[in-house]
Design an enzyme around this catalytic site. Structure first.
Site, PDB file in Angstrom:
ATOM      1  N   CYS A  18      10.849  11.213 -18.382  1.00 21.55           N
ATOM      2  CA  CYS A  18       9.576  11.884 -18.612  1.00 21.55           C
ATOM      3  C   CYS A  18       9.736  13.398 -18.707  1.00 21.55           C
ATOM      4  CB  CYS A  18       8.639  11.533 -17.454  1.00 21.55           C
ATOM      5  SG  CYS A  18       7.069  12.368 -17.534  1.00 21.55           S
TER       6      CYS A  18
ATOM      7  N   GLN B  86      -2.711  -4.075  -4.067  1.00 21.98           N
ATOM      8  CA  GLN B  86      -1.319  -3.617  -4.174  1.00 21.98           C
ATOM      9  C   GLN B  86      -1.056  -3.137  -5.602  1.00 21.98           C
ATOM     10  OE1 GLN B  86       0.992  -3.418  -1.823  1.00 21.98           O
ATOM     11  NE2 GLN B  86       0.031  -4.531  -0.131  1.00 21.98           N
TER      12      GLN B  86
ATOM     13  N   TYR C 224      -5.807  -5.511   9.102  1.00 21.54           N
ATOM     14  CA  TYR C 224      -5.817  -4.576   7.969  1.00 21.54           C
ATOM     15  C   TYR C 224      -5.708  -5.411   6.688  1.00 21.54           C
ATOM     16  CZ  TYR C 224      -4.216  -1.631  11.846  1.00 21.54           C
ATOM     17  OH  TYR C 224      -4.063  -1.015  13.058  1.00 21.54           O
TER      18      TYR C 224
ATOM     19  N   GLU D 156     -10.703  -6.183   8.776  1.00 23.35           N
ATOM     20  CA  GLU D 156     -10.616  -5.048   7.844  1.00 23.35           C
ATOM     21  C   GLU D 156     -11.833  -4.142   8.058  1.00 23.35           C
ATOM     22  OE1 GLU D 156      -8.690  -3.684   5.234  1.00 23.35           O
ATOM     23  OE2 GLU D 156     -10.387  -2.327   4.975  1.00 23.35           O
TER      24      GLU D 156
ATOM     25  N   ASP E 237      -0.715  -5.131   8.435  1.00 28.41           N
ATOM     26  CA  ASP E 237      -0.299  -4.300   7.299  1.00 28.41           C
ATOM     27  C   ASP E 237      -1.099  -2.993   7.339  1.00 28.41           C
ATOM     28  OD1 ASP E 237       0.558  -3.306   4.874  1.00 28.41           O
ATOM     29  OD2 ASP E 237      -0.451  -4.803   3.642  1.00 28.41           O
TER      30      ASP E 237
ATOM     31  N   CYS F  33       4.066   0.560   5.187  1.00 22.00           N
ATOM     32  CA  CYS F  33       4.451   1.470   4.103  1.00 22.00           C
ATOM     33  C   CYS F  33       5.025   2.756   4.700  1.00 22.00           C
ATOM     34  CB  CYS F  33       3.254   1.772   3.201  1.00 22.00           C
ATOM     35  SG  CYS F  33       1.836   2.382   4.093  1.00 22.00           S
TER      36      CYS F  33
END
Ligand code: SAH
Length: 474
Positions: free
Chosen positions: A77, A304, A333, A354, A404, A431
């Site tokens: 890029c 996701q 979550y 959640e 998560d 994450c």
């Protein structure tokens, strides 16, 4: 050595967040001094300039690569280096994933001081370009002027109209982007069409200073498996005529677009989420699959972003969980219920928790879509204890808890709740391995052992790492 000093460095190692690491001799001692160089890779010989000096280390800016590492490649890029989206496009992908794997290993073994667990190799991404199903572009009334433009000495046009991506640490300026390799060819075409449409009509961009102006964000979502396509224009106010004109032109030029939504964000916060939304055409959502399960994705729900890798991630979570038809599972979550639904036919019951209302609403629809009847969704804030909620609703005790959480990890109250509930297994999807290890150590101190760890690369060319861990009650 002080701020501004220029040094020639040999990069030996790779540290967190894509920093090359060099060690230099310290005068008068036999200790080494560490210098981090953003954007440099092991094997590089570089010229760098000290930006920040601390007692035991310094941060330096890369000035010039004198001798490149053999793993450097040409970035695909043209915006690479200026744009904040990709950080390591100029490094061979195979080496990128090796570094990510090593980082997770280091976090668990060195930072966490853990051993005796099985560490499985990182799962690389099947696609390294065009892997994202969502892109969020920003409008700004101050365009980022590139070094080349300044160096050209020519008059600089269009300083006050940009549609593209933010560059690191700059919040009020946006790099105008005509092409990005992360989503798809058609989203580039929509991006450029949208810029031309509004620019030619002299439509004003929302200003973070005066809080006037209309245009805020352009969000494009593509469904990997169904091909459905959503455009969501986020604006600061409503303009019925303009939005229907834009909608009609979008439809005419891109028949592939299945739904167009206008989110209206009345707040000052620079988020691409509206206080309310108007569906201009189509159903207002798209459908996609992860594995065999079908999901509804709306403009503001979490899904996701790398669909193919999400399937691999969930497969690892399922494999680690060793689910049994009698199992009671909690999914914390849970977002739009994707993991919970993914594993629902392998277990007796799932209870999903959640905080975001819209995600819970999507989760309920996703349950129906997949004919799932053994699940319950609870809207609750996991920054507070959810134990009383589980008790009040007389949820059965869990055999497995899947969690998560966002980057900040779990709230200590949630960790304490899980320990109190005492499931046999905990599948921790994260994450952010740094907060993950913090929470895992707490579980280990309270009767659990770490059995398995496996990272998954969901985001090629970035520093982001997704990691799955399995804990079992001792
Ligand atoms: N498991 C889902 C979502 C993971 S993202 C998936 O795979 O798609 C993390 C989720 O945690 C988001 O849906 C977010 O809304 C939710 N979340 C963040 N903070 C929370 C909190 N304090 N309480 C409950 N949920 C929270």
């Amino acid at each position: 050595m002080k701020k501004g000093t220029k040094l020639e460095l040999k990069i030996e190692d790779y540290a967190f967040e894509g920093k090359g690491l060099a060690r230099i001799d310290q005068e008068g001692t036999d200790k080494k001094f560490v210098v981090f160089v953003q954007g440099a890779y092991p094997g590089d010989k570089v010229n760098a300039q000290i930006r920040k000096k601390k007692k035991s280390y310094a941060e330096a800016k890369l000035i010039e690569v004198l001798k490149p590492s053999e793993y450097r490649v040409e970035a695909k890029c043209g915006y690479f280096g200026t744009c904040g989206g990709c950080k390591a496009q100029d490094l061979d992908y195979g080496v990128q994933v090796q570094y990510k794997e090593k980082q997770v290993r280091d976090i668990f073994e060195r930072m966490g001081g853990l051993d005796g667990f099985e560490f499985f190799p990182i799962v690389p991404s099947e696609k390294i370009y065009f892997y994202r199903n969502k892109m969020e572009f920003s409008f700004a009334d101050r365009r980022w002027i590139t070094e080349e433009e300044v160096a050209s000495g020519e008059e600089i046009p269009d300083r006050d109209f940009a549609l593209g991506l933010h560059i690191p640490r700059i919040y009020d300026k946006v790099l105008d982007i005509k092409e990005c390799f992360l989503q798809s060819e058609i989203s580039n075409d929509i991006l450029n069409f949208t810029r031309d449409f509004f620019k030619s009509r002299d439509v004003k961009i929302y200003s973070t200073k005066t809080h006037e102006g209309y245009l805020r964000n352009l969000v494009i979502k593509t469904a990997h498996h169904t091909g459905e396509l959503m455009v969501n224009l986020v604006t600061a106010s409503e303009d019925t005529d303009l939005i229907s004109q834009y909608g009609a032109e979008l439809k005419k030029n891109f028949p592939q677009i299945t739904t167009f939504i206008n989110n209206i964000n009345l707040r000052k916060a620079q988020v691409a989420v509206g206080d309310y939304e108007n569906v201009i055409f189509g159903p207002g959502f798209i459908y996609d699959y992860i594995g065999k399960k079908k999901y509804r994705v709306s403009a503001n729900s979490f899904f996701q972003t790398n669909t193919l890798q999400a399937e691999k991630l969930y497969d690892i979570a399922v494999e680690f969980g060793e689910f049994h038809p009698d199992d009671i599972v909690y999914d914390l979550y849970s977002g739009a219920g994707t993991i919970a639904i993914y594993l629902s036919d392998k277990v007796k019951e799932v209870y999903a928790v959640e905080a975001v209302e819209a995600a819970v609403a999507d989760a309920k629809i996703n349950m129906e879509l997949n004919n799932v009847h053994n699940m319950q969704f609870i809207k609750a804030d996991l920054n507070k204890s959810f134990y009383p909620i589980a008790e009040k609703h007389s949820f059965p005790k869990p055999d497995v808890i899947v969690a998560d959480p966002p980057r900040s990890g779990m709230n200590p109250k949630t960790v304490a709740d899980i320990i109190k509930l005492g499931p046999d297994r905990i599948v921790y999807v994260s994450c952010n391995p740094t907060t993950q290890i913090r929470d895992i150590k707490e579980f280990i101190e309270n009767g659990y052992e770490l059995l398995k760890v496996r990272p998954v690369d969901m985001f090629p060319h970035t520093y982001h790492i997704e990691n799955v861990a399995l804990l079992k009650k001792r």
